[in-house]
Design a protein around this motif. Sequence first.
Motif, PDB file in Angstrom:
ATOM      1  N   SER A  30      -8.246   5.219  -1.647  1.00 34.33           N
ATOM      2  CA  SER A  30      -8.629   3.816  -1.874  1.00 34.33           C
ATOM      3  C   SER A  30      -7.467   2.866  -1.651  1.00 34.33           C
ATOM      4  N   ASP A  31      -6.283   3.254  -2.157  1.00 35.02           N
ATOM      5  CA  ASP A  31      -5.097   2.413  -1.979  1.00 35.02           C
ATOM      6  C   ASP A  31      -4.710   2.332  -0.510  1.00 35.02           C
ATOM      7  N   LYS A  34      -7.072   0.035   1.300  1.00 37.49           N
ATOM      8  CA  LYS A  34      -6.786  -1.355   0.967  1.00 37.49           C
ATOM      9  C   LYS A  34      -5.612  -1.892   1.777  1.00 37.49           C
TER      10      LYS A  34
END
Length: 332
Positions: A30-31, A34
């Motif tokens: 997820s990071d 992003k």
Amino acid sequence: MSVELDVFVGNTTIMDEEVYQFWLDGYTVSDAVKVRMEGGVLEECEASAEVLQSDTMDQYRTFQMCERLLHTPAKLANQLLFQIPPHRQAMLIERYYAFDSAFVREVLGKKLSKGTKKDLDDVSLKTGITLKSCRRQFDNFKRVFKVVEELKGPLVENIQTHFLLSDKLARDYAAIVFFANNRFETGKRKLQYLSFQDFAFCAGQLISNWTVGAVDNMVEDMDVDLDKEFLQDLKDLKILITDKDLLDQHKRGLINIAAKLTNTKDVRDLFIDLVEKFIEPCRSDRWTAADMKLFLIHYTNSAHILDTFKHQVTWDRYMGVIKSCILKMYHD
């Protein structure tokens, strides 16, 4: 009941270097997604967020499957599961074994044991490096240490042969192995101004001149263990501070350090002794680096004109390293 399944079919394994670095740095999927989105990759590739998520997850899975091969880099070239060009293999290996200077500075000289590994949570908090990355780097140090600690032959060459690292990175790992084996003190407050590269340079000097490999290049632990016979011979230098005729020509500090190196604790304290007993007094007198260099040259050469001094070879072997290390360490 419908099931969505992403399928990718291809020949050459696709590996994005940026995503690989995210994985190495311990970013979650997820990071990583992003950061990739913030970097404008969606506009660049004209892809949707779902495709980017799927691509990132797929690459993470690939890296995880490759990881066991990276533990023994020579296997990467011989496996058939992933079609990875040689230049990509070299990139994967070099980056996997790369380390953060802030991290290595925290563990340099410590025993590469479970006890030290338990402290990595604190190291992670202190350095801002993710715990996952800290563990990878620590495990790499430990893995290299275990493989090369008892091999015959030059340490750097052994590391390059077994782990396929660049010359620079192999030399850095040689320094890490050397410091871990000899447990040099690097964590004291007065030593905090010294960088890993300062210590790595000094390790190179010690390996080249003070280990058993400096006199015999085909013995076990040749570049890992200090030459005990040489350390014993250093006691003979005490004549420079006990003979009244010689005393006036030699300050005691560096000779006292030499004479104590038969003691394991004093070997470990070598760098703190150099700082406390020599570098700090010279700093307080506001010597420049040029002053220091000139003094050490003349200080070393002064023993050569002493007719009653019979230990020139030992003296030169000792002072050659001490001079180089002090000059490297003499900075703010």
